[in-house]
Design an enzyme around this catalytic site. Structure first.
Site, PDB file in Angstrom:
ATOM      1  N   LYS A  59       4.692  12.051   5.475  1.00  0.00           N
ATOM      2  CA  LYS A  59       5.423  11.531   6.644  1.00  0.00           C
ATOM      3  C   LYS A  59       4.845  12.119   7.936  1.00  0.00           C
ATOM      4  CE  LYS A  59       7.014   8.625   5.219  1.00  0.00           C
ATOM      5  NZ  LYS A  59       6.755   8.431   3.836  1.00  0.00           N
ATOM      6  N   GLU A  67       1.352  10.662   8.619  1.00  0.00           N
ATOM      7  CA  GLU A  67       1.354   9.231   8.963  1.00  0.00           C
ATOM      8  C   GLU A  67       1.772   8.995  10.412  1.00  0.00           C
ATOM      9  OE1 GLU A  67       2.647   6.154   5.772  1.00  0.00           O
ATOM     10  OE2 GLU A  67       3.986   7.858   5.569  1.00  0.00           O
ATOM     11  N   CYS A 127      -1.946  -9.032   7.185  1.00  0.00           N
ATOM     12  CA  CYS A 127      -1.583  -9.754   8.407  1.00  0.00           C
ATOM     13  C   CYS A 127      -0.231 -10.417   8.211  1.00  0.00           C
ATOM     14  CB  CYS A 127      -2.620 -10.834   8.667  1.00  0.00           C
ATOM     15  SG  CYS A 127      -4.300 -10.219   8.702  1.00  0.00           S
ATOM     16  N   TRP A 157      -4.452  -8.039  11.144  1.00  0.00           N
ATOM     17  CA  TRP A 157      -4.862  -6.692  10.751  1.00  0.00           C
ATOM     18  C   TRP A 157      -6.313  -6.844  10.317  1.00  0.00           C
ATOM     19  CZ3 TRP A 157      -3.449  -1.822  10.876  1.00  0.00           C
ATOM     20  CH2 TRP A 157      -4.007  -0.920   9.977  1.00  0.00           C
ATOM     21  N   GLU A 178       5.655  14.603  -0.078  1.00  0.00           N
ATOM     22  CA  GLU A 178       6.196  13.507   0.741  1.00  0.00           C
ATOM     23  C   GLU A 178       6.401  13.934   2.192  1.00  0.00           C
ATOM     24  OE1 GLU A 178       7.765   9.842   2.041  1.00  0.00           O
ATOM     25  OE2 GLU A 178       6.345  10.464   0.492  1.00  0.00           O
ATOM     26  N   HIS A 231      -4.082  30.089  -5.663  1.00  0.00           N
ATOM     27  CA  HIS A 231      -5.356  29.613  -6.232  1.00  0.00           C
ATOM     28  C   HIS A 231      -6.206  28.913  -5.181  1.00  0.00           C
ATOM     29  CE1 HIS A 231      -3.782  30.706 -10.144  1.00  0.00           C
ATOM     30  NE2 HIS A 231      -2.666  30.099  -9.791  1.00  0.00           N
ATOM     31  N   ARG A 289       3.119  -5.939  10.261  1.00  0.00           N
ATOM     32  CA  ARG A 289       2.106  -6.235   9.241  1.00  0.00           C
ATOM     33  C   ARG A 289       0.690  -6.152   9.798  1.00  0.00           C
ATOM     34  NH1 ARG A 289       4.194  -8.784   4.751  1.00  0.00           N
ATOM     35  NH2 ARG A 289       2.131  -9.575   4.270  1.00  0.00           N
ATOM     36  N   ASN A 313      -3.734 -14.660   5.350  1.00  0.00           N
ATOM     37  CA  ASN A 313      -3.526 -13.229   5.069  1.00  0.00           C
ATOM     38  C   ASN A 313      -4.142 -12.962   3.700  1.00  0.00           C
ATOM     39  OD1 ASN A 313      -2.644 -10.586   4.672  1.00  0.00           O
ATOM     40  ND2 ASN A 313      -0.739 -11.286   3.726  1.00  0.00           N
ATOM     41  N   GLY A 314      -5.097 -12.053   3.645  1.00  0.00           N
ATOM     42  CA  GLY A 314      -5.776 -11.778   2.367  1.00  0.00           C
ATOM     43  C   GLY A 314      -7.262 -11.613   2.602  1.00  0.00           C
ATOM     44  N   LYS A 360       2.258  -1.793   6.538  1.00  0.00           N
ATOM     45  CA  LYS A 360       3.478  -1.586   5.751  1.00  0.00           C
ATOM     46  C   LYS A 360       3.208  -1.684   4.258  1.00  0.00           C
ATOM     47  CE  LYS A 360       7.670  -0.748   4.760  1.00  0.00           C
ATOM     48  NZ  LYS A 360       8.030   0.653   4.738  1.00  0.00           N
TER      49      LYS A 360
HETATM   50  C1  AGP Z   1       4.608   5.379   3.113  1.00  0.00           C
HETATM   51  O1  AGP Z   1       5.236   5.776   4.271  1.00  0.00           O
HETATM   52  C2  AGP Z   1       3.469   4.493   3.328  1.00  0.00           C
HETATM   53  N1  AGP Z   1       3.783   3.364   4.057  1.00  0.00           N
HETATM   54  C3  AGP Z   1       2.687   4.170   2.071  1.00  0.00           C
HETATM   55  O2  AGP Z   1       2.235   5.370   1.502  1.00  0.00           O
HETATM   56  C4  AGP Z   1       3.465   3.384   1.020  1.00  0.00           C
HETATM   57  O3  AGP Z   1       4.409   4.204   0.412  1.00  0.00           O
HETATM   58  C5  AGP Z   1       2.489   2.875  -0.036  1.00  0.00           C
HETATM   59  O4  AGP Z   1       1.548   2.049   0.593  1.00  0.00           O
HETATM   60  C6  AGP Z   1       3.213   2.123  -1.146  1.00  0.00           C
HETATM   61  O5  AGP Z   1       3.834   0.984  -0.629  1.00  0.00           O
HETATM   62  P1  AGP Z   1       4.853   0.177  -1.578  1.00  0.00           P
HETATM   63  O6  AGP Z   1       5.994   1.079  -1.909  1.00  0.00           O
HETATM   64  O7  AGP Z   1       5.261  -0.995  -0.754  1.00  0.00           O
HETATM   65  O8  AGP Z   1       4.087  -0.220  -2.795  1.00  0.00           O
END
Ligand code: AGP
Length: 591
Positions: A473, A476, A2, A73, A469, A492, A27, A99-100, A586
């Site tokens: 992307k 996501e 959050c 969140w 990667e 395989h 967040r 937050n937590g 994030k």
């Molecule tokens: C990537 O687009 C994502 N947001 C997620 O996989 C991110 O890379 C992962 O949570 C790691 O975050 P960080 O680099 O802040 O540790």
């Protein structure tokens, strides 16, 4: 994860808090809320994201020079008004935003109910306000907060206000909290962009620290939550511009941040030689080297393992941070753990660092946020040069991590000058990839891809992490099923997924894998795949060709730009918000 913001000062206006919540919306955006201490605690809560909420128009008369806010969140309790923060005590004199996760909240709640407290929400957070209320029965406010916080197991960044006193208290354990120091005003927040508009003077709170801010004399004091001892803290000046932390006229943070990659790479080339040398020294003298990270950062770590194997004959073992506890007992004090993270707040990475230290290994961090938990937990940190990355999808942080690894590898193999030259060339190359003409071409490919159910990517060796990667992307931001494979694994199993019209991204660089990856492309083509070649030269097997320059082992730093942009345009085609993908945050501050 959050976002929390708190203001105390001369301004009789919660606008600072509302503004801060809007900047922290990435967040968490299930619901949001405010509380002011103005002739009693007054609260306002709303479901949905704060978006363009207009305080003056929609909440005239909601004033106060002590105000806290929260954008949520949801982890405990559904998305309801009752569950959105702030949460009050029974006597409505204490308001808390958090937050937590309070892991022992059920036990605490049961004992508080036995003492006569009644709860309004299903959240874990609400126990905090009732705990303080209970402690107040025989302690002064600050001591009551301290006692309550010491009863909490789990993670918290909290901001608390108390009706009878002109005071605001913040505290943190395993969740980020920073203090912005202004002129007779202070702003507590989960992250710096929340108050950069008002001050760039920052106090970073460390683990188990709390700050007491008094409005009568505009003073603040930092205390250790356990001992209560006063701690002297340095004020750090953040040289990020507000513009950097805002969209700069672009429609989304994602496109803004992708377009910043050439300058991010140039900044990496200018990295401090002494720091680079110190990190290189830690790598050179280590017996075994592990890389721990999550998501995109893990892919950067995988890229490093190929690069260091080729350029330095060094084995760097990448391990997903969440899986690291299964291997940590194998670590010894001669080993090195390299922890990679954009936010520096990812719970699994922080846990892995704790384990590494438990086994006496050294920790080198590659981290993007100054003052983050990882930066403070590591033995030495190299700050990546991406600047604030707001979009949930990590783009410029990825290329900045790969570029920093390239600089480290260049330093160790005594090819730093050559590496710098190559990176500068790559920064220029990326600039050309981002021209409107090229973006238009990519848009056409993205429109086609936005209509499919499955997308695959193939890469061998140094290109394999980019295959992973690319698909991360696309997944996501478009919610299309996308999967990356190492070319050598194709036959395989994965080749069974290939059918007529299925798009396959293929990464080709001028290295010893070229012939094999082209034959992989031919194999999927033979089963009807649409082959999109990201390559330094065209090939008849490609249905679409996206050119990159010959950059050898550093080639992946440039070639990832194409899938990033494709993902962005697929999202736009599907009318999705690339900055706020569903179900994602994030940085993942809970395990
Ligand atoms: C990537 O687009 C994502 N947001 C997620 O996989 C991110 O890379 C992962 O949570 C790691 O975050 P960080 O680099 O802040 O540790």
């Amino acid at each position: 994860m959050c976002g929390i913001v708190g203001y105390i000062g001369n301004k009789n206006d919660p606008e600072v808090v509302v503004d801060g919540l809007k900047r922290l919306e990435y967040r968490g955006y299930d619901s949001w809320g405010l509380a002011t201490n103005n002739n009693g605690i007054k609260t306002h809560k709303q479901i949905e994201k704060i978006g363009s909420f207009d305080l003056k128009k929609e909440l005239p008369g909601f004033t106060g020079n002590i105000c806290i806010g929260h954008t949520r969140w949801a982890t405990h309790g559904g998305v309801t008004k009752k569950n959105s923060h702030p949460h009050l005590s029974c006597d409505k004199k204490i308001a808390v935003v958090h937050n937590g996760i309070v892991e022992n909240y059920q036990d605490l709640k049961e004992s508080l109910i036995k003492k006569g407290h009644s709860f309004k929400s299903q959240t874990d957070t609400e126990v905090i306000s009732h705990l303080i209320e209970e402690e107040l029965k025989n302690k002064k406010f600050i001591l009551a907060v301290k006692a309550a916080l010491n009863k909490i197991k789990g993670s918290f960044a909290v901001t608390i206000i108390y009706e009878p006193e002109n005071i605001m208290v913040g505290a943190r354990k395993a969740s980020p909290l920073v203090l912005g120091v202004g002129n007779k005003e202070f702003i507590l927040a989960s992250d710096v962009p929340a108050f950069l508009k008002y001050t760039n003077k920052v106090v970073f709170l460390d683990e188990n620290e709390m700050v007491v801010i008094k409005n009568d004399d505009h003073s603040y004091k930092v205390l250790d939550i356990k001992s209560g001892k006063t701690i002297t803290k340095k004020i750090i000046k953040i040289n990020w511009s507000l513009e950097e932390a805002e969209k700069g006229g672009h429609s989304h943070f994602m496109i803004k941040e992708m377009l910043e990659q050439p300058s991010v790479i140039k900044k990496t080339v200018a990295a401090d030689r002494k720091e680079l040398n110190k990190a290189a020294h830690m790598i050179k003298k280590a017996k075994k080297i592990y890389i721990v990270a999550c998501g995109t950062a893990l892919h950067a770590g995988m890229y490093a393992s190929y690069l260091f194997s080729k350029q330095n004959n060094l084995m760097l073992q990448p391990i997903s941070a969440g899986e690291f506890p299964h291997f940590s007992h194998l670590i010894s004090k001669e080993d090195l753990v390299i922890a990679v993270s954009q936010s520096g707040e990812t719970a699994d990475v922080l846990e892995a660092v704790k384990l590494a230290h438990q086994y006496k290994a050294k920790v080198l961090a590659l981290v993007n946020v100054l003052g983050s938990s990882l930066m403070r937990a590591a033995d030495f940190s190299l700050l990546t040069k991406a600047g604030p990355e707001i979009c949930v999808l990590s783009t410029k942080a990825y290329t900045s991590q790969m570029a920093m690894f390239a600089m480290l590898s260049g330093e160790i193999s005594n090819h730093l000058q050559q590496t710098k030259k190559q990176l500068s060339k790559i920064a220029l190359n990326i600039q050309t990839l981002l021209t409107p003409k090229n973006l238009k071409k990519i848009k056409i490919i993205a429109r086609k891809l936005s209509k499919v159910d499955n997308i695959y990517a193939l890469g061998r060796g140094i290109n394999y992490p980019n295959a992973l990667e690319s698909c991360l992307k696309i997944k996501e931001v478009s919610y299309i099923h996308a999967e990356g494979f190492a070319g050598g694994d194709l036959k395989h199993g994965p080749i069974a997924l290939i059918e007529k019209g299925v798009p396959v991204l293929v990464f080709v660089t001028n290295d010893d894998n070229e012939a094999e990856i082209i034959s992989n492309a031919t194999e999927v083509k033979a089963r009807g795949a649409e082959v999109i070649g990201i390559s330094y030269k065209n090939n008849q097997v490609f249905d679409s060709f996206l050119p990159i320059e010959k950059n050898g082992l550093l080639g992946p730093i440039a070639s990832i730009i194409y899938p990033q942009i494709i993902a962005y345009y697929i999202a736009l085609e599907k009318k999705l918000d690339p900055d706020k993908p569903r179900n994602l945050a994030k940085s993942v501050t809970v395990k």
